[in-house]
Design an enzyme around this catalytic site. Structure first.
Site, mmCIF file in Angstrom:
data_model
loop_
_atom_site.group_PDB
_atom_site.id
_atom_site.type_symbol
_atom_site.label_atom_id
_atom_site.label_comp_id
_atom_site.label_asym_id
_atom_site.label_seq_id
_atom_site.Cartn_x
_atom_site.Cartn_y
_atom_site.Cartn_z
ATOM 1 C CG ASN A 148 22.017 -13.015 19.532
ATOM 2 O OD1 ASN A 148 21.205 -12.483 18.783
ATOM 3 N ND2 ASN A 148 22.250 -12.570 20.764
ATOM 4 C CG ASP A 150 13.412 -10.424 33.269
ATOM 5 O OD1 ASP A 150 13.615 -11.379 32.473
ATOM 6 O OD2 ASP A 150 12.827 -10.570 34.357
ATOM 7 C CG ASN A 161 17.332 -12.163 20.014
ATOM 8 O OD1 ASN A 161 17.131 -10.954 19.884
ATOM 9 N ND2 ASN A 161 18.539 -12.659 20.225
ATOM 10 C CG ASP A 207 24.383 -9.715 19.041
ATOM 11 O OD1 ASP A 207 23.482 -10.372 18.498
ATOM 12 O OD2 ASP A 207 24.140 -8.688 19.700
#
Length: 271
Positions: A137, A109, A91, A184
């Site tokens: 994040n 998931d 990520n 985020d």
């Protein structure tokens, strides 16, 4: 009232990772594996494509280090580490002021606690430094690299770590909590304030170093994903992922004038 303008062209399913690099603006479209250049007033241009998701990049000399697919690699070059299996992906990530690259992982998931944060030292060694995150994040670092901020997006919380010179995080503390939406992508400005995109709330929030909320900007898209301060503007990526009926600016790259500055993206270093 904040006035936003949108980049022409594509609306992204999961656009993220805005970075100001060498006077230009770049981003990633995670699920299509693309690194994109954002020329002013023009549609995005593809700089590179990888086979699999592209979570984030940082400049590395004349190229890029990337959290890509199931590990960390130099785009177009060597693989530094294969870290994950097919249930997981890389990520967000960023280089710190000492040239180390940091990147998180998550389950497709969103399995609770399955994600980790990895550090790439300048000798190419890759170390798992934090565990137990669901959707990590950031991270984002202050000017000296002595403080790291990391969003635990699924928990709605931003954590703060004191960092040793060797890149070892100290004990975790709670910096800010979000009660609507999820924190985020983040960046730290030249005044030491932290900016965070708030997924699901259509907001950008600015926090003082003590964690107090000093500014909230509404964004005309439901899912802002990353923020960047670039040439007198606040730039924001957004996403259509999971929206049954996206609005006209969902997935757009948005910009608004601002009188706050931030350093450009820091470069990673490999010996």
């Amino acid at each position: 009232m904040v006035t936003w303008s949108a980049w022409p062209g594509e609306r992204f399913e999961l656009g993220e990772g805005l970075r100001s690099v060498g006077g230009r603006l770049v981003m990633v479209d995670i699920l299509t594996g693309r690194l994109l250049d954002l020329p002013d007033g023009e549609p995005p241009r593809v700089l590179a494509t990888v086979d699999g998701p592209l979570g984030a990049v940082a400049p590395l000399g004349s190229g890029w280090i990337a959290a890509a697919g199931e590990g960390i690699s130099v785009l177009g070059g060597r693989v530094l580490a294969r870290l994950l299996d097919g249930r997981m992906r890389m990520n967000d990530g960023v280089a710190d002021p000492r040239g180390r690259f940091w990147a998180g992982s998550m389950a497709y998931d969103n399995t609770p606690g399955a994600g980790s944060v990895y550090r790439v030292d300048t000798d190419g060694t890759v170390t798992e430094v934090l565990r137990g995150y669901t959707v990590p994040n950031g991270p984002a670092f202050d000017a000296t690299g002595s403080t790291m901020y990391l969003a635990d997006s699924a928990a709605g919380e931003i954590h703060r770590y004191s960092m040793s010179p060797d890149g070892d995080p100290g004990p975790r503390s709670s910096f800010a909590r979000v009660h609507e939406g999820s924190p985020d992508g983040m960046t730290v400005d030249d005044e030491g304030h932290l900016w965070s995109a708030i997924w699901g709330a259509g907001e950008i929030r600015r926090y003082a170093p003590d964690g107090s909320l000093t500014q909230v900007l509404e964004v005309p898209a439901r899912q802002p994903t990353s923020v960047c301060l670039h040439r007198g503007r606040l730039i924001v990526t957004t996403a259509t992922h999971g929206l049954p009926t996206p609005g006209p600016l969902d997935g757009a790259v948005l910009a608004t004038p601002i009188d706050v500055t931030a350093p450009p993206a820091r470069s990673a270093h490999l010996t």
